[in-house]
Design an enzyme around this catalytic site. Sequence first.
Site, mmCIF file in Angstrom:
data_model
loop_
_atom_site.group_PDB
_atom_site.id
_atom_site.type_symbol
_atom_site.label_atom_id
_atom_site.label_comp_id
_atom_site.label_asym_id
_atom_site.label_seq_id
_atom_site.Cartn_x
_atom_site.Cartn_y
_atom_site.Cartn_z
ATOM 1 N N GLU A 223 0.811 -1.215 0.000
ATOM 2 C CA GLU A 223 0.000 0.000 0.000
ATOM 3 C C GLU A 223 0.842 1.261 0.000
ATOM 4 O O GLU A 223 2.005 1.265 0.383
ATOM 5 C CB GLU A 223 -0.975 -0.009 1.173
ATOM 6 C CG GLU A 223 -0.397 -0.449 2.492
ATOM 7 C CD GLU A 223 -1.487 -0.544 3.555
ATOM 8 O OE1 GLU A 223 -2.109 -1.609 3.648
ATOM 9 O OE2 GLU A 223 -1.712 0.426 4.277
ATOM 10 N N CYS B 11 6.437 -7.189 6.847
ATOM 11 C CA CYS B 11 7.587 -6.719 7.621
ATOM 12 C C CYS B 11 7.953 -7.773 8.663
ATOM 13 O O CYS B 11 7.085 -8.461 9.190
ATOM 14 C CB CYS B 11 7.217 -5.408 8.329
ATOM 15 S SG CYS B 11 8.577 -4.654 9.249
ATOM 16 N N CYS C 59 6.669 -5.269 15.403
ATOM 17 C CA CYS C 59 6.133 -4.300 16.363
ATOM 18 C C CYS C 59 4.673 -4.674 16.660
ATOM 19 O O CYS C 59 3.887 -4.905 15.744
ATOM 20 C CB CYS C 59 6.205 -2.877 15.805
ATOM 21 S SG CYS C 59 7.881 -2.358 15.443
ATOM 22 N N CYS D 192 1.582 -2.736 15.150
ATOM 23 C CA CYS D 192 1.609 -2.437 13.722
ATOM 24 C C CYS D 192 1.002 -3.556 12.892
ATOM 25 O O CYS D 192 1.426 -4.712 12.972
ATOM 26 C CB CYS D 192 3.056 -2.194 13.279
ATOM 27 S SG CYS D 192 3.208 -1.807 11.536
ATOM 28 N N CYS E 251 -0.804 2.449 8.375
ATOM 29 C CA CYS E 251 0.094 1.361 8.734
ATOM 30 C C CYS E 251 -0.370 -0.062 8.424
ATOM 31 O O CYS E 251 -0.587 -0.869 9.315
ATOM 32 C CB CYS E 251 0.392 1.441 10.228
ATOM 33 S SG CYS E 251 0.718 3.100 10.769
HETATM 34 N N1 SAH Z 1 9.678 0.219 9.783
HETATM 35 C C1 SAH Z 1 9.746 1.642 9.809
HETATM 36 C C2 SAH Z 1 8.807 2.343 8.864
HETATM 37 C C3 SAH Z 1 7.396 1.829 8.722
HETATM 38 S S1 SAH Z 1 6.240 2.138 10.004
HETATM 39 C C4 SAH Z 1 9.576 2.160 11.220
HETATM 40 O O1 SAH Z 1 9.331 1.363 12.112
HETATM 41 O O2 SAH Z 1 9.737 3.345 11.436
HETATM 42 C C5 SAH Z 1 5.944 3.868 9.970
HETATM 43 C C6 SAH Z 1 5.566 4.429 11.323
HETATM 44 O O3 SAH Z 1 4.231 4.029 11.693
HETATM 45 C C7 SAH Z 1 6.469 3.953 12.454
HETATM 46 O O4 SAH Z 1 6.771 5.014 13.301
HETATM 47 C C8 SAH Z 1 5.568 2.956 13.154
HETATM 48 O O5 SAH Z 1 5.996 2.710 14.457
HETATM 49 C C9 SAH Z 1 4.236 3.634 13.045
HETATM 50 N N2 SAH Z 1 3.077 2.800 13.353
HETATM 51 C C10 SAH Z 1 2.896 1.487 13.130
HETATM 52 N N3 SAH Z 1 1.688 1.088 13.578
HETATM 53 C C11 SAH Z 1 1.092 2.171 14.106
HETATM 54 C C12 SAH Z 1 -0.164 2.407 14.723
HETATM 55 N N4 SAH Z 1 -1.045 1.419 14.894
HETATM 56 N N5 SAH Z 1 -0.428 3.665 15.125
HETATM 57 C C13 SAH Z 1 0.457 4.675 14.936
HETATM 58 N N6 SAH Z 1 1.648 4.510 14.362
HETATM 59 C C14 SAH Z 1 1.974 3.273 13.954
#
Ligand code: SAH
Length: 346
Positions: free
Chosen positions: A91, A111, A115, A118, A334
């Site tokens: 996406e 990924c 996390c 995410c 995300c």
């Molecule tokens: N892998 C990289 C980039 C992709 S995620 C990273 O971790 O930075 C992009 C951003 O979205 C990151 O800061 C991630 O922590 C955040 N993110 C993921 N899931 C989220 C959620 N449910 N709410 C808010 N931010 C989120």
Amino acid sequence: MIDLRGLYIEEMEELFKERGIPRFRAAQIFGWLNKNLAESFDDMKNIPKKLKEQLSAEFYISEGKIIRKLVSSADNTCKYLFEFENNTIIEGVLMKYGYGYAACISTQAGCNMGCKFCASAIGGKDRNMTAGELLNEVYLMERDCGERIGHVVLMGSGEPLDNFDEVIRFIRLINSEKGYNLSQRRITLSTCGITDKIYELMEEKLQITLAVSLHAPNDDIRKRTMPVAKKYPMKELVDACGAYAEETGRRVTFEYALIKGINDSPQCAGELGERLKNILCHVNLIPVNDVKGKDEVFTRSSDRDIKDFCAILRSKGIETTIRRELGSDINAACGQLRKGYIEDNA
Ligand code: SAH
């Protein structure tokens, strides 16, 4: 077969030379791909048919298409689902700001970083996107909206530093004067914090903005939501960011998604402020998008708590902003759309 879209102009020249193709053809084709956003050889008007045939034997132009598009009624943010080779679904998000269009692109399908909050992490990593495909994500969005993309953020699904070589190639390609010519300063790379790769990135001497997903003031809390914290302690991560800022002169952005009851207390804000106080940085507070994790539910902090958190950081001299949310009515956050699509089509 070699994807022409993923080649530097110098590489194209070299490969053409070996095949007896005049050097200027490389600049022409590079321009067709990266300035005129050609999708195939058919679009390239001044390239002789014979040359196209010769090229087609060894080279190709990787394909991608938009398979779904959602437009936010609130703010016109567009969320795209793209399909690339081998049924790879990813996406992208196109956001309109006062200063122009910003494209958020995915560096991997899925990924591996895990996390917990995410949605991109849920099925693990499918594959890395290539440099040519990363360009195409931007170009597909530009062709669709009809306007130049002024900023690119590597914040879609995937961990850019886990796909290091292709991501660096992408940055250099999109920055190329003979191509799309997007300034490095208009590119942001977001990482979950792979410390040794941050040093490698520093060696590349790019002028991009580094954003680091911190989401916690200390290792104990960070480990609860981000497995990467088990391998890379925060002290070393923050030191690496400090070194990066000093070496490049570029302020580092720390992203901090506020999750109710997990990382949003005044104590957390105070501890974070202490940690970051000597670093050339900026903190971006993000109200977490509610996500049901495997065994936990993550909910956003109250507006009151977000404001208080912000005020504490500012009182410690840390420049802090609260991210404006775009496209929340269209699952713009995300990995949620891809996940939904894959589940629906499973
Ligand atoms: N892998 C990289 C980039 C992709 S995620 C990273 O971790 O930075 C992009 C951003 O979205 C990151 O800061 C991630 O922590 C955040 N993110 C993921 N899931 C989220 C959620 N449910 N709410 C808010 N931010 C989120």
